[in-house]
Write a protein that holds these residues in place. Structure first.
Motif, PDB file in Angstrom:
ATOM      1  N   PHE A 117       0.829  -1.204   0.000  1.00  0.00           N
ATOM      2  CA  PHE A 117       0.000   0.000   0.000  1.00  0.00           C
ATOM      3  C   PHE A 117       0.866   1.259   0.000  1.00  0.00           C
ATOM      4  O   PHE A 117       0.628   2.184  -0.781  1.00  0.00           O
ATOM      5  CB  PHE A 117      -0.929   0.008   1.219  1.00  0.00           C
ATOM      6  N   VAL A 118       1.861   1.304   0.880  1.00  0.00           N
ATOM      7  CA  VAL A 118       2.735   2.474   0.944  1.00  0.00           C
ATOM      8  C   VAL A 118       3.521   2.624  -0.355  1.00  0.00           C
ATOM      9  O   VAL A 118       3.689   3.735  -0.878  1.00  0.00           O
ATOM     10  CB  VAL A 118       3.688   2.368   2.152  1.00  0.00           C
ATOM     11  N   ALA A 119       4.015   1.499  -0.897  1.00  0.00           N
ATOM     12  CA  ALA A 119       4.751   1.549  -2.160  1.00  0.00           C
ATOM     13  C   ALA A 119       3.859   2.044  -3.291  1.00  0.00           C
ATOM     14  O   ALA A 119       4.282   2.865  -4.122  1.00  0.00           O
ATOM     15  CB  ALA A 119       5.326   0.174  -2.492  1.00  0.00           C
ATOM     16  N   LEU A 124       1.998   6.208  -7.187  1.00  0.00           N
ATOM     17  CA  LEU A 124       0.961   7.121  -7.658  1.00  0.00           C
ATOM     18  C   LEU A 124       1.432   8.574  -7.578  1.00  0.00           C
ATOM     19  O   LEU A 124       1.125   9.382  -8.471  1.00  0.00           O
ATOM     20  CB  LEU A 124      -0.315   6.945  -6.838  1.00  0.00           C
ATOM     21  N   LEU A 125       2.177   8.894  -6.525  1.00  0.00           N
ATOM     22  CA  LEU A 125       2.724  10.247  -6.405  1.00  0.00           C
ATOM     23  C   LEU A 125       3.725  10.515  -7.525  1.00  0.00           C
ATOM     24  O   LEU A 125       3.722  11.593  -8.141  1.00  0.00           O
ATOM     25  CB  LEU A 125       3.387  10.425  -5.043  1.00  0.00           C
ATOM     26  N   LEU A 158       9.780   0.964  -2.380  1.00  0.00           N
ATOM     27  CA  LEU A 158       9.879  -0.292  -1.637  1.00  0.00           C
ATOM     28  C   LEU A 158      10.553  -0.079  -0.281  1.00  0.00           C
ATOM     29  O   LEU A 158      10.087  -0.597   0.747  1.00  0.00           O
ATOM     30  CB  LEU A 158      10.653  -1.319  -2.452  1.00  0.00           C
ATOM     31  N   ALA A 159      11.635   0.701  -0.269  1.00  0.00           N
ATOM     32  CA  ALA A 159      12.342   0.964   0.987  1.00  0.00           C
ATOM     33  C   ALA A 159      11.468   1.744   1.957  1.00  0.00           C
ATOM     34  O   ALA A 159      11.461   1.487   3.170  1.00  0.00           O
ATOM     35  CB  ALA A 159      13.629   1.736   0.701  1.00  0.00           C
ATOM     36  N   ARG A 160      10.695   2.685   1.414  1.00  0.00           N
ATOM     37  CA  ARG A 160       9.804   3.471   2.263  1.00  0.00           C
ATOM     38  C   ARG A 160       8.763   2.587   2.934  1.00  0.00           C
ATOM     39  O   ARG A 160       8.522   2.681   4.139  1.00  0.00           O
ATOM     40  CB  ARG A 160       9.125   4.541   1.406  1.00  0.00           C
ATOM     41  N   GLY A 161       8.132   1.704   2.144  1.00  0.00           N
ATOM     42  CA  GLY A 161       7.143   0.807   2.717  1.00  0.00           C
ATOM     43  C   GLY A 161       7.738  -0.128   3.756  1.00  0.00           C
ATOM     44  O   GLY A 161       7.139  -0.370   4.812  1.00  0.00           O
ATOM     45  N   THR A 212       0.362   7.282   9.019  1.00  0.00           N
ATOM     46  CA  THR A 212      -0.759   7.564   8.115  1.00  0.00           C
ATOM     47  C   THR A 212      -0.705   9.001   7.620  1.00  0.00           C
ATOM     48  O   THR A 212      -0.905   9.283   6.432  1.00  0.00           O
ATOM     49  CB  THR A 212      -2.095   7.308   8.830  1.00  0.00           C
ATOM     50  N   LEU A 213      -0.412   9.929   8.536  1.00  0.00           N
ATOM     51  CA  LEU A 213      -0.345  11.346   8.165  1.00  0.00           C
ATOM     52  C   LEU A 213       0.866  11.646   7.296  1.00  0.00           C
ATOM     53  O   LEU A 213       0.793  12.473   6.375  1.00  0.00           O
ATOM     54  CB  LEU A 213      -0.319  12.220   9.421  1.00  0.00           C
ATOM     55  N   LEU A 214       1.990  10.974   7.564  1.00  0.00           N
ATOM     56  CA  LEU A 214       3.226  11.284   6.856  1.00  0.00           C
ATOM     57  C   LEU A 214       3.412  10.459   5.585  1.00  0.00           C
ATOM     58  O   LEU A 214       4.342  10.722   4.821  1.00  0.00           O
ATOM     59  CB  LEU A 214       4.427  11.060   7.793  1.00  0.00           C
ATOM     60  N   SER A 215       2.558   9.482   5.362  1.00  0.00           N
ATOM     61  CA  SER A 215       2.714   8.660   4.157  1.00  0.00           C
ATOM     62  C   SER A 215       1.517   8.829   3.224  1.00  0.00           C
ATOM     63  O   SER A 215       1.558   9.671   2.324  1.00  0.00           O
ATOM     64  CB  SER A 215       2.943   7.195   4.532  1.00  0.00           C
ATOM     65  N   PRO A 216       0.417   8.084   3.382  1.00  0.00           N
ATOM     66  CA  PRO A 216      -0.665   8.226   2.401  1.00  0.00           C
ATOM     67  C   PRO A 216      -1.328   9.594   2.392  1.00  0.00           C
ATOM     68  O   PRO A 216      -1.675  10.105   1.329  1.00  0.00           O
ATOM     69  CB  PRO A 216      -1.655   7.123   2.797  1.00  0.00           C
ATOM     70  N   VAL A 217      -1.521  10.214   3.578  1.00  0.00           N
ATOM     71  CA  VAL A 217      -2.166  11.530   3.610  1.00  0.00           C
ATOM     72  C   VAL A 217      -1.297  12.561   2.907  1.00  0.00           C
ATOM     73  O   VAL A 217      -1.784  13.359   2.081  1.00  0.00           O
ATOM     74  CB  VAL A 217      -2.463  11.960   5.060  1.00  0.00           C
ATOM     75  N   LEU A 218       0.005  12.573   3.207  1.00  0.00           N
ATOM     76  CA  LEU A 218       0.915  13.510   2.554  1.00  0.00           C
ATOM     77  C   LEU A 218       0.942  13.260   1.048  1.00  0.00           C
ATOM     78  O   LEU A 218       0.907  14.213   0.250  1.00  0.00           O
ATOM     79  CB  LEU A 218       2.313  13.365   3.143  1.00  0.00           C
TER      80      LEU A 218
END
Length: 327
Positions: A117-119, A124-125, A158-161, A212-218
């Protein structure tokens, strides 16, 4: 205390190795499981077939090595992992088979699902940035977004997730469990597992909220800003046909993006703030939306609507037919 050890406290057995969990599915909608399983299964099959085909085309065709197509390949890979990590087990629950899942398998499932999901959010960004450069900065597009940059973006995604999801898995392994093993869900989620613990889960709650705030919301905010710039540039195009084409493409992209972020963010936030106000079946149904609908739609919205990919798919399905309608 090592995993597998137990502690007797106030006549309650606490353990760091709780044994198997049991996924209950969607409590309250048991009578509709057979009907619910049909669209879930069909969407999953569409996701696997569509994303596998898209990924194979991008990997094998030398003409599809431009950054835009490589980003589509990254998106397809993330979709495959996200849906495959969650949907097969959800279907076993909906079909009435065993909902049992071991503690280790549960942690593995939530790790891969959340990493994907994070990846995907990161991809998408990057795709929104690709569209912004192509429409608003076309003279700089070729120098700023190269295949090497796309490769680096994939590694970073990938590293971020992985970095985001490794701490929660470690925290869940360290929590004590008191015997509660039933998870009212179709797959394992971070806070769904943490709620089974009888220990202090405040670190899990605040860490989950922060990520959540710093990853998908941002990411969602930045994507919205990029599309605002894109729309501003589109409305300045002199050709009405060009404006209509660009608006149609942006509208399709925005629809899938909303279907990806809104149910996911709703699910994450309900675990922390709305457990007693949002009906459980509503929460679980929405949590299943973002793991089945966007992965099934992305190959169509981002892939088939792209002229070069549509041509190659058409050649596979109907080799004698030449040409295909443009986007």
């Amino acid at each position: 205390m090592e995993p597998g050890h137990t502690l007797i406290l106030n006549h309650t057995t606490l353990t760091l190795d709780p044994g198997p969990f049991f996924l209950l599915g969607i409590p309250g909608l048991e009578a509709a499981y057979a009907w619910l399983s049909v669209p879930v299964c069909l969407l999953y099959l569409a996701s696997v077939i569509g994303n596998s085909l898209l990924l194979a085309l991008v990997a094998a065709d030398p003409a599809l090595q431009a950054p835009m197509y490589q980003l589509l390949g990254l998106l397809a890979a993330a979709d495959l992992v996200l849906s495959t990590a969650t949907v097969p087990k959800a279907l076993t629950v909906l079909w009435g088979f065993s909902g049992e899942i071991s503690f280790g398998a549960c942690l593995t499932q939530l790790f891969f699902a959340h990493v994907a999901f994070v990846a995907e959010s990161s991809v998408l960004l990057t795709m929104a940035l690709d569209r912004y450069l192509a429409i608003c900065r076309p003279l700089h597009y070729g120098t700023l977004l190269t295949p090497r940059v796309v490769g680096a973006a994939g590694v970073i995604a990938l590293a971020r997730g992985t970095c985001v999801m490794t701490p929660p898995v470690v925290l869940l392994q360290q929590l004590p469990y008191c015997g509660k093993r039933a998870i009212p869900h179709t797959y394992c989620e971070h806070m769904g597992v943490a709620r089974l613990s009888c220990g202090d889960t405040r670190v899990n709650i605040w860490y989950g909220l922060a990520t959540t705030l710093l990853s998908p919301v941002l990411d969602a905010v930045l994507i919205t800003i990029s599309y605002a710039f894109i729309l501003h540039a589109v409305f300045r195009l002199p050709s009405k046909g060009a404006r209509h084409k660009a608006l149609s493409t942006c509208g399709a992209h925005a629809s899938v993006i909303f279907l990806f972020y809104i149910p996911a963010l709703f699910s994450f936030l309900v675990h922390r703030f709305g457990r007693h106000t949002v009906p459980g079946h509503v929460h679980i149904l929405l949590a299943n939306l973002y793991v089945v609908i966007p992965p099934a739609l992305n190959p169509i919205v981002y892939g088939v609507r792209t002229r070069c990919i549509a041509e190659r798919i058409l050649r596979l399905l109907a080799p004698s037919r030449v040409g295909v309608r443009r986007e």
